[in-house]
Every structure is written in structure tokens, then in C-alpha cells.
Design a protein around this motif. Structure first.
Motif, PDB file in Angstrom:
ATOM      1  N   LYS A  19       0.872  -1.487   0.260  1.00 31.53           N
ATOM      2  CA  LYS A  19       0.172   0.498  -0.151  1.00 31.53           C
ATOM      3  C   LYS A  19       0.779   1.316  -0.160  1.00 31.53           C
ATOM      4  CE  LYS A  19      -3.162   2.348   3.132  1.00 31.53           C
ATOM      5  NZ  LYS A  19      -4.154   2.356   4.761  1.00 31.53           N
ATOM      6  N   GLU A  20       0.980   1.958  -0.769  1.00 32.81           N
ATOM      7  CA  GLU A  20       1.644   3.121  -1.494  1.00 32.81           C
ATOM      8  C   GLU A  20       1.240   4.257   0.254  1.00 32.81           C
ATOM      9  OE1 GLU A  20       2.438   6.887  -4.392  1.00 32.81           O
ATOM     10  OE2 GLU A  20       1.520   5.269  -5.213  1.00 32.81           O
ATOM     11  N   ILE A  21       1.927   4.993   0.289  1.00 31.97           N
ATOM     12  CA  ILE A  21       2.266   5.896   1.158  1.00 31.97           C
ATOM     13  C   ILE A  21       2.430   6.901   0.347  1.00 31.97           C
ATOM     14  CG2 ILE A  21       3.174   6.888   3.517  1.00 31.97           C
ATOM     15  CD1 ILE A  21       5.319   4.630   3.672  1.00 31.97           C
ATOM     16  N   ASP A  22       1.208   8.335   0.981  1.00 31.77           N
ATOM     17  CA  ASP A  22       1.129   9.004   0.412  1.00 31.77           C
ATOM     18  C   ASP A  22       1.787  10.448   0.924  1.00 31.77           C
ATOM     19  OD1 ASP A  22      -1.020  11.840   0.574  1.00 31.77           O
ATOM     20  OD2 ASP A  22      -1.488  11.041  -1.081  1.00 31.77           O
ATOM     21  N   ASN A  23       2.577  11.343  -0.478  1.00 33.12           N
ATOM     22  CA  ASN A  23       3.334  11.599  -0.726  1.00 33.12           C
ATOM     23  C   ASN A  23       3.140  13.055   0.996  1.00 33.12           C
ATOM     24  OD1 ASN A  23       5.125  11.128  -1.689  1.00 33.12           O
ATOM     25  ND2 ASN A  23       4.680  12.420  -3.126  1.00 33.12           N
ATOM     26  N   GLU A  24       1.571  13.621   0.785  1.00 30.65           N
ATOM     27  CA  GLU A  24       1.565  14.639   2.256  1.00 30.65           C
ATOM     28  C   GLU A  24       1.599  13.435   3.181  1.00 30.65           C
ATOM     29  OE1 GLU A  24       0.387  17.587   1.739  1.00 30.65           O
ATOM     30  OE2 GLU A  24       1.080  16.870  -0.312  1.00 30.65           O
ATOM     31  N   VAL A  25       1.213  12.351   3.718  1.00 28.72           N
ATOM     32  CA  VAL A  25       1.779  11.676   4.749  1.00 28.72           C
ATOM     33  C   VAL A  25       3.349  11.775   5.150  1.00 28.72           C
ATOM     34  CG1 VAL A  25       1.959   9.142   5.952  1.00 28.72           C
ATOM     35  CG2 VAL A  25      -0.256  10.216   4.906  1.00 28.72           C
ATOM     36  N   ILE A  26       4.259  11.975   4.065  1.00 30.90           N
ATOM     37  CA  ILE A  26       5.516  11.777   4.853  1.00 30.90           C
ATOM     38  C   ILE A  26       5.948  12.982   4.931  1.00 30.90           C
ATOM     39  CG2 ILE A  26       7.694  11.552   3.150  1.00 30.90           C
ATOM     40  CD1 ILE A  26       6.885   8.886   1.894  1.00 30.90           C
ATOM     41  N   LYS A  27       5.404  14.465   4.316  1.00 29.56           N
ATOM     42  CA  LYS A  27       5.821  15.201   4.388  1.00 29.56           C
ATOM     43  C   LYS A  27       5.375  15.926   5.921  1.00 29.56           C
ATOM     44  CE  LYS A  27       5.144  17.494   0.094  1.00 29.56           C
ATOM     45  NZ  LYS A  27       4.953  18.098  -0.753  1.00 29.56           N
ATOM     46  N   GLU A  28       4.066  15.512   6.334  1.00 26.96           N
ATOM     47  CA  GLU A  28       3.719  15.418   7.977  1.00 26.96           C
ATOM     48  C   GLU A  28       4.787  14.672   8.881  1.00 26.96           C
ATOM     49  OE1 GLU A  28      -0.570  14.999  10.986  1.00 26.96           O
ATOM     50  OE2 GLU A  28      -0.663  13.986   8.444  1.00 26.96           O
ATOM     51  N   ILE A  29       5.006  14.016   8.072  1.00 30.87           N
ATOM     52  CA  ILE A  29       5.896  12.360   9.729  1.00 30.87           C
ATOM     53  C   ILE A  29       7.382  13.629   9.347  1.00 30.87           C
ATOM     54  CG2 ILE A  29       7.573  10.510   9.492  1.00 30.87           C
ATOM     55  CD1 ILE A  29       4.889   8.850   8.378  1.00 30.87           C
ATOM     56  N   ILE A  30       7.857  14.027   7.925  1.00 28.95           N
ATOM     57  CA  ILE A  30       9.297  14.903   8.434  1.00 28.95           C
ATOM     58  C   ILE A  30       8.876  16.612   8.621  1.00 28.95           C
ATOM     59  CG2 ILE A  30      10.987  15.953   6.901  1.00 28.95           C
ATOM     60  CD1 ILE A  30      11.068  13.072   6.031  1.00 28.95           C
ATOM     61  N   SER A  31       7.236  16.916   9.114  1.00 28.34           N
ATOM     62  CA  SER A  31       7.622  17.522   9.897  1.00 28.34           C
ATOM     63  C   SER A  31       7.573  17.919  10.800  1.00 28.34           C
ATOM     64  CB  SER A  31       6.206  18.432   9.595  1.00 28.34           C
ATOM     65  OG  SER A  31       5.378  19.788  10.378  1.00 28.34           O
ATOM     66  N   ALA A  32       6.856  17.183  11.675  1.00 28.27           N
ATOM     67  CA  ALA A  32       7.225  16.346  13.391  1.00 28.27           C
ATOM     68  C   ALA A  32       8.848  15.694  13.648  1.00 28.27           C
ATOM     69  CB  ALA A  32       6.260  15.088  13.401  1.00 28.27           C
ATOM     70  N   ALA A  33       9.858  15.331  12.463  1.00 31.95           N
ATOM     71  CA  ALA A  33      10.917  14.727  13.127  1.00 31.95           C
ATOM     72  C   ALA A  33      11.336  16.546  12.643  1.00 31.95           C
ATOM     73  CB  ALA A  33      11.264  14.899  11.748  1.00 31.95           C
ATOM     74  N   SER A  34      11.208  17.560  12.634  1.00 34.07           N
ATOM     75  CA  SER A  34      11.848  18.841  12.040  1.00 34.07           C
ATOM     76  C   SER A  34      11.666  19.125  13.730  1.00 34.07           C
ATOM     77  CB  SER A  34      11.099  20.090  10.825  1.00 34.07           C
ATOM     78  OG  SER A  34      10.294  20.488  11.977  1.00 34.07           O
ATOM     79  N   TYR A  35      11.102  18.825  14.537  1.00 34.47           N
ATOM     80  CA  TYR A  35      11.342  19.832  15.536  1.00 34.47           C
ATOM     81  C   TYR A  35      11.696  18.773  16.577  1.00 34.47           C
ATOM     82  CZ  TYR A  35       7.324  22.595  14.726  1.00 34.47           C
ATOM     83  OH  TYR A  35       7.066  23.658  14.207  1.00 34.47           O
ATOM     84  N   SER A  36      12.626  18.303  16.404  1.00 32.74           N
ATOM     85  CA  SER A  36      13.855  17.201  17.226  1.00 32.74           C
ATOM     86  C   SER A  36      14.864  17.826  17.287  1.00 32.74           C
ATOM     87  CB  SER A  36      14.716  16.290  15.781  1.00 32.74           C
ATOM     88  OG  SER A  36      13.781  15.024  15.765  1.00 32.74           O
ATOM     89  N   PRO A  37      14.785  18.028  18.392  1.00 39.65           N
ATOM     90  CA  PRO A  37      16.389  18.682  19.032  1.00 39.65           C
ATOM     91  C   PRO A  37      17.981  18.818  18.547  1.00 39.65           C
ATOM     92  CG  PRO A  37      15.558  17.143  21.154  1.00 39.65           C
ATOM     93  CD  PRO A  37      15.239  17.062  19.802  1.00 39.65           C
ATOM     94  N   SER A  38      18.690  19.625  18.182  1.00 45.20           N
ATOM     95  CA  SER A  38      19.591  19.672  17.572  1.00 45.20           C
ATOM     96  C   SER A  38      20.783  20.706  18.366  1.00 45.20           C
ATOM     97  CB  SER A  38      19.694  19.670  16.263  1.00 45.20           C
ATOM     98  OG  SER A  38      19.369  20.849  16.110  1.00 45.20           O
ATOM     99  N   TRP A  39      21.569  19.856  18.294  1.00 41.64           N
ATOM    100  CA  TRP A  39      23.062  21.269  18.454  1.00 41.64           C
ATOM    101  C   TRP A  39      22.435  22.247  18.078  1.00 41.64           C
ATOM    102  CZ3 TRP A  39      27.340  20.592  21.938  1.00 41.64           C
ATOM    103  CH2 TRP A  39      28.048  21.226  22.075  1.00 41.64           C
ATOM    104  N   LYS A  40      22.939  22.900  19.121  1.00 38.85           N
ATOM    105  CA  LYS A  40      22.810  24.369  19.370  1.00 38.85           C
ATOM    106  C   LYS A  40      21.804  24.603  17.972  1.00 38.85           C
ATOM    107  CE  LYS A  40      27.267  26.239  20.637  1.00 38.85           C
ATOM    108  NZ  LYS A  40      28.740  26.407  20.455  1.00 38.85           N
ATOM    109  N   ASN A  41      20.542  24.383  17.830  1.00 45.25           N
ATOM    110  CA  ASN A  41      19.382  23.909  16.971  1.00 45.25           C
ATOM    111  C   ASN A  41      20.191  24.395  15.779  1.00 45.25           C
ATOM    112  OD1 ASN A  41      16.686  24.375  15.988  1.00 45.25           O
ATOM    113  ND2 ASN A  41      16.586  26.833  15.816  1.00 45.25           N
ATOM    114  N   SER A  42      21.604  23.259  14.752  1.00 46.66           N
ATOM    115  CA  SER A  42      21.907  23.527  13.791  1.00 46.66           C
ATOM    116  C   SER A  42      20.975  22.866  13.027  1.00 46.66           C
ATOM    117  CB  SER A  42      22.838  22.756  14.104  1.00 46.66           C
ATOM    118  OG  SER A  42      22.838  21.890  14.403  1.00 46.66           O
ATOM    119  N   GLN A  43      20.064  21.952  13.483  1.00 50.92           N
ATOM    120  CA  GLN A  43      19.049  21.199  12.425  1.00 50.92           C
ATOM    121  C   GLN A  43      19.658  20.224  11.177  1.00 50.92           C
ATOM    122  OE1 GLN A  43      15.514  23.734  12.073  1.00 50.92           O
ATOM    123  NE2 GLN A  43      15.814  25.027  13.247  1.00 50.92           N
ATOM    124  N   THR A  44      20.596  19.909  11.442  1.00 49.78           N
ATOM    125  CA  THR A  44      21.018  19.418  10.304  1.00 49.78           C
ATOM    126  C   THR A  44      20.669  18.212   9.414  1.00 49.78           C
ATOM    127  OG1 THR A  44      22.645  17.925  11.484  1.00 49.78           O
ATOM    128  CG2 THR A  44      23.837  20.085  11.432  1.00 49.78           C
TER     129      THR A  44
END
Length: 181
Positions: A19-44
Motif C-alpha cells: 500500500k503506497e504511502i501518500d507524499n502528504e503523510v511523509i511530509k507530515e512525518i518530516i514536519s514532526a521530525a523537524s522539531y527534534s532537538p539538535s546541537w545549538k539548533n543546527s537542524q542538520t
């Protein structure tokens, strides 16, 4: 879903529905992952999602150092995610020296935090994931044309779970915890 419940119920999934994963679902996952803490908020951390079956199968056959479990995991998944990170930022000062005794390890640490956040967000949206560390980062980088200033940190196979996975044994809190007073 509540956070603690999601953490306790998320499982490694190795068999996926066709069953294919819709690109909008993938974007929602990446959007949530973008809130991960990172070194000095470097977001690498960066994410390359491979849905093309031929490319996915090439990586499964040529890029996993002969580790057949990962070949099967990748070929079974509906998409393969390459989590990479921008080089020379996490753990570094502007002059290129290391900020701590951990050296360049912070790059992988931040990639790990982002990977776990990605997997929890995916699980919350009904998407299963398997995190894979045995792979040839040079082969994978070439196959996906990874920018030269990035390093592939981990592979994640994703898809809708074919079946529920069982709960593995977990160590007790008493075995894991030390309190220094």
C-alpha cells in the motif's frame, strides 16, 4: 496518541502491506521530525525518501554489505528513507574546532534523535518503520546523489504494517537506573 503510549507501543516493523504511502503523510512525518532537538539548533538532519522500486531494490542488493536481513527489509518496504546530516556543523565551533570531547559524534547523535522522532511520528500516523545501520554509505550516497556536504547516517524502511509485532523483553528500571545522590 499520547507520547508515552506511542513510545511503548511503537515496534520495529519488517513486513509491510503493498500500500503506497501518500507524499502528504511523509511530509507530515518530516514536519514532526523537524522539531527534534539538535546541537545549538543546527537542524542538520536531512531526509531522502526513495519510493522508486528499482532504485530501492538496487540499494537493497548492492548497498547493505551483504546483510540479507536489510535486503529483505528494504525490498519489503513501501519507501526507503535515507537520513543524512550536514557535515561539520554539529559539535563544532565556527572555527572548525570541536566544542566538546565528543568530537564529531554529535552529528550521529542528532541524526539518531531525528530518526527516533521520525519513527514515532510515523507510528502515530499508522506507518511502521525498521531502522537499519548496516549499509555501505558510499554506495547509498552515490545511488541517491547525496550532496557532498552530507553523510548518510541511517536507513529507515517504512510502510503500513502487515501485522502487529510482538513486544520484546525490556530490562527493568532497576537494571537501567542509577541515581547519584
Amino acid at each position: 496518541m499520547e507520547t508515552i503510549k506511542c513510545i511503548k507501543e511503537r515496534r520495529t516493523i519488517r513486513r509491510f502491506q503493498n500500500k503506497e504511502i501518500d507524499n502528504e503523510v511523509i511530509k507530515e512525518i518530516i514536519s514532526a521530525a523537524s522539531y527534534s532537538p539538535s546541537w545549538k539548533n543546527s537542524q542538520t538532519p536531512r531526509y531522502t525518501v526513495i519510493k522508486n522500486k528499482e532504485l530501492k531494490d538496487e540499494i537493497a542488493k548492492e548497498g547493505v554489505l551483504g546483510f540479507s536481513w536489510n535486503t529483505g527489509n528494504i525490498m519489503s518496504s513501501q519507501a526507503l528513507v535515507v537520513v543524512s546530516y550536514k557535515n561539520g556543523i554539529c559539535g563544532y565551533e565556527p572555527d572548525g574546532t570541536f566544542s566538546t570531547s565528543k568530537g564529531a559524534s554529535w552529528q550521529m547523535f542528532d541524526a539518531g534523535i531525528a530518526t527516533q522522532t521520525f519513527c514515532l511520528a510515523a507510528w502515530d500516523l499508522g506507518i511502521g518503520a525498521v531502522i537499519m545501520g548496516i549499509f555501505d554509505e558510499n554506495v547509498v550516497a552515490k545511488k541517491i546523489n547525496l550532496p557532498e556536504d552530507e553523510t548518510a547516517a541511517v536507513l529507515i524502511g517504512i510502510g503500513y504494517p502487515e501485522a502487529n509485532a510482538s513486544v520484546p523483553n525490556k530490562k527493568s528500571v532497576d537494571e537501567l537506573l542509577r541515581i547519584a545522590e
